[in-house]
Structure formats: C-alpha cells, structure tokens
Design an enzyme around this catalytic site. Structure first.
Site, PDB file in Angstrom:
ATOM      1  N   ARG A   1     -19.035 -81.901  69.151  1.00  0.00           N
ATOM      2  CA  ARG A   1     -19.516 -81.675  67.784  1.00  0.00           C
ATOM      3  C   ARG A   1     -20.921 -81.087  67.804  1.00  0.00           C
ATOM      4  O   ARG A   1     -21.252 -80.200  66.997  1.00  0.00           O
ATOM      5  CB  ARG A   1     -19.489 -82.984  66.998  1.00  0.00           C
ATOM      6  CG  ARG A   1     -19.800 -82.838  65.512  1.00  0.00           C
ATOM      7  CD  ARG A   1     -19.705 -84.176  64.816  1.00  0.00           C
ATOM      8  NE  ARG A   1     -19.888 -84.069  63.378  1.00  0.00           N
ATOM      9  CZ  ARG A   1     -18.916 -83.857  62.503  1.00  0.00           C
ATOM     10  NH1 ARG A   1     -17.670 -83.715  62.943  1.00  0.00           N
ATOM     11  NH2 ARG A   1     -19.168 -83.777  61.205  1.00  0.00           N
TER      12      ARG A   1
ATOM     13  N   ASN B   1     -29.526 -83.761  63.323  1.00  0.00           N
ATOM     14  CA  ASN B   1     -29.659 -85.216  63.462  1.00  0.00           C
ATOM     15  C   ASN B   1     -30.265 -85.624  64.804  1.00  0.00           C
ATOM     16  O   ASN B   1     -30.130 -86.762  65.235  1.00  0.00           O
ATOM     17  CB  ASN B   1     -28.298 -85.882  63.272  1.00  0.00           C
ATOM     18  CG  ASN B   1     -27.846 -85.847  61.829  1.00  0.00           C
ATOM     19  OD1 ASN B   1     -28.669 -85.776  60.916  1.00  0.00           O
ATOM     20  ND2 ASN B   1     -26.541 -85.876  61.604  1.00  0.00           N
TER      21      ASN B   1
ATOM     22  N   ALA C   1     -21.408 -90.701  64.112  1.00  0.00           N
ATOM     23  CA  ALA C   1     -20.310 -90.051  63.390  1.00  0.00           C
ATOM     24  C   ALA C   1     -20.567 -88.579  63.091  1.00  0.00           C
ATOM     25  O   ALA C   1     -19.627 -87.850  62.760  1.00  0.00           O
ATOM     26  CB  ALA C   1     -20.040 -90.794  62.080  1.00  0.00           C
ATOM     27  N   ASP C   2     -21.819 -88.133  63.203  1.00  0.00           N
ATOM     28  CA  ASP C   2     -22.136 -86.740  62.877  1.00  0.00           C
ATOM     29  C   ASP C   2     -23.260 -86.235  63.766  1.00  0.00           C
ATOM     30  O   ASP C   2     -24.350 -85.891  63.291  1.00  0.00           O
ATOM     31  CB  ASP C   2     -22.514 -86.621  61.398  1.00  0.00           C
ATOM     32  CG  ASP C   2     -22.653 -85.172  60.943  1.00  0.00           C
ATOM     33  OD1 ASP C   2     -22.100 -84.280  61.618  1.00  0.00           O
ATOM     34  OD2 ASP C   2     -23.315 -84.933  59.920  1.00  0.00           O
ATOM     35  N   LEU C   3     -22.994 -86.156  65.056  1.00  0.00           N
ATOM     36  CA  LEU C   3     -24.010 -85.702  65.995  1.00  0.00           C
ATOM     37  C   LEU C   3     -24.123 -84.181  65.909  1.00  0.00           C
ATOM     38  O   LEU C   3     -23.228 -83.448  66.326  1.00  0.00           O
ATOM     39  CB  LEU C   3     -23.646 -86.126  67.418  1.00  0.00           C
ATOM     40  CG  LEU C   3     -24.721 -85.853  68.474  1.00  0.00           C
ATOM     41  CD1 LEU C   3     -25.986 -86.650  68.177  1.00  0.00           C
ATOM     42  CD2 LEU C   3     -24.206 -86.187  69.871  1.00  0.00           C
TER      43      LEU C   3
END
Length: 254
Positions: free
Chosen positions: A206, A172, A166-168
């Site tokens: 992203r 991370n 969900a938040d690459l």
C-alpha cells in the site's frame, strides 16, 4: 491514574491527565478551536493544529467515507464506548508508546452518543515537533539511501510488534529534523496477536502504491524506482533478523 474518563455535557471524554485537566472539553469546541488555530476550517480529512498549555496539538474529527457520508457524515453505528473509533485509536496509540514505537502521544478523545445507535467524535494528539510528511518532503528533495533503509526497518519493527496500520501511505509517515521517522493516523489500526504475513505485505504494498500515485499526480516528486528496493530489502532483513516471524507476541488489549 494517568488516563481519566469523564462525562461532560452528554459527551464522554478520555484524556491524559499529565497533559490536560477536566476542562479539556473546551478543546473540542469548534468556536474555541477556530479562535486558537488561526481560523482553520474543520474539513473532512484535514487535521487542525493548535497550541494549548505551551504544547502544539492536533485535532482530528472523524468523518464517514463513501456513499454513506451523504446521509451521516460524522456519525457511526454505536455498540460500546470502547469500540468507538476515537477510543480505539487513543488506546492503540497509548499502547504503542508503551512499546517504545514512534507515534504521536494521545491527548484526549471525545465521543457523543446520538440515540439510538450512532455516535460522533474527535481525537487530539500531541504534534510531532519539526516534522514533515514523507509525501511533502519528497516534493522538495529525495530521501537518502540511509533514510529509505531506516524507514524499511521501522515498518518491520511495527509489524514484529503485531501492529497493523490500516492506511500506510506517504502522508501517514513523518520525518523530523533529527532524522527520526514516525507513523501517524491509526484510525482502524490494530495491535494483533498474530499479524499475518499477507497483511504485513499488504501494508508495505500500500505504501508503494501511494508513492507511485503521488509521482504520477504531482509535477515534482522525488521518488525513483531504485529507491523502493532499499526500503524493501531493509524491511526483509529486519524481519529475518527477528527469526522471520510476525506477530509472535502476547495479544495487547486495546
């Protein structure tokens, strides 16, 4: 049974019995953490490192974002325990490790129900040894062409297994001293039966946006425009080699 679930002092705890025992509740105590993590402060979005039973571990407390955080910073609407964010991330990490994907090993998750409808909690994972985030690494040096290609291939590998991060972003993704990449922080991540192409592409886009943002923000950041095509080309080739299909797998229960 390797994964066990207990109730302690009104809290539900899910843990890996190969790593810790039923005394694991103490690992979530803020005073205990402060004493075993060189006095690190528990701040929003900040992981706390500590050592337990000769293992390096990471504590993450779940915080609400946006305007709602001013009302209930650590509380979320509660439906079922298995649907809580810490339970889901624990199980997603566990399942991905069974799939052979390079992610942190989940150690324990703790959830406290706050009647009538909210909950709060935290997750503990094993720390990846001798590793740095790509964001941190790029403040020191450029990634090699081969490293960019390895990263593109790795992201494709996750997507081909149906994994949605969900938040690459560059914070991370970690690279260890042996040259192996890992993806971390799967809060709100999923293992889907069918990962849509648009969602896979959004993941990749992203990451690119995060690299560009860091380059604008930091005085020294070794990311060049010519680096991105290396990652993107390796990603596309890996997907094509697998038949060009994303999410062509049996749904995983997480």
């Amino acid at each position: 049974m390797r994964y066990r679930q207990i109730k302690v002092s009104g809290a539900s705890v899910l843990f890996d019995s190969e790593l810790i025992g039923e005394d694991c509740e103490q690992l979530f105590d803020l005073d205990w953490l402060a004493a075993h993590s060189q006095g690190a402060r528990l701040e929003r979005g900040k992981a706390v490192m500590f050592r337990y039973r000769d293992r390096d571990m990471v504590f993450k407390q779940y915080h609400r974002g946006g305007l709602v955080r001013h009302v209930a910073q650590r509380a979320y609407l509660y439906s079922r325990l298995r649907n809580t964010r810490m339970w889901r991330e624990f199980r997603v990490l566990s399942r991905m490790r069974e799939m052979g994907l390079p992610v942190p090993r989940p150690v324990a998750a703790r959830c406290v129900s706050v009647p009538p409808l909210v909950y709060r909690g935290a997750l503990i994972t094993e720390r990846i040894a001798n590793a740095r985030t790509v964001a941190d690494l790029l403040t020191q040096r450029r990634l090699t062409n081969d490293e960019w290609q390895q990263l593109g291939t790795l992201i494709a590998r996750f997507h081909l297994k149906g994994v949605y991060h969900a938040d690459l972003n560059a914070n991370n993704i970690m690279l260890d001293d042996s040259g192996r990449f890992y993806l971390i922080d799967f809060d709100k991540g999923e293992i889907r039966e069918d990962l849509a192409r648009r969602d896979a592409d959004a993941n990749v886009a992203r990451l690119q946006r995060s690299l560009l943002k860091l380059r604008r923000k930091l005085p020294v950041f070794h990311y060049a425009d010519e680096d991105w095509p290396l990652l993107e080309d390796a990603y596309r080739k890996a997907v094509a080699a697998a038949g060009g299909k994303l999410g062509s797998r049996v749904a995983e229960q997480v």
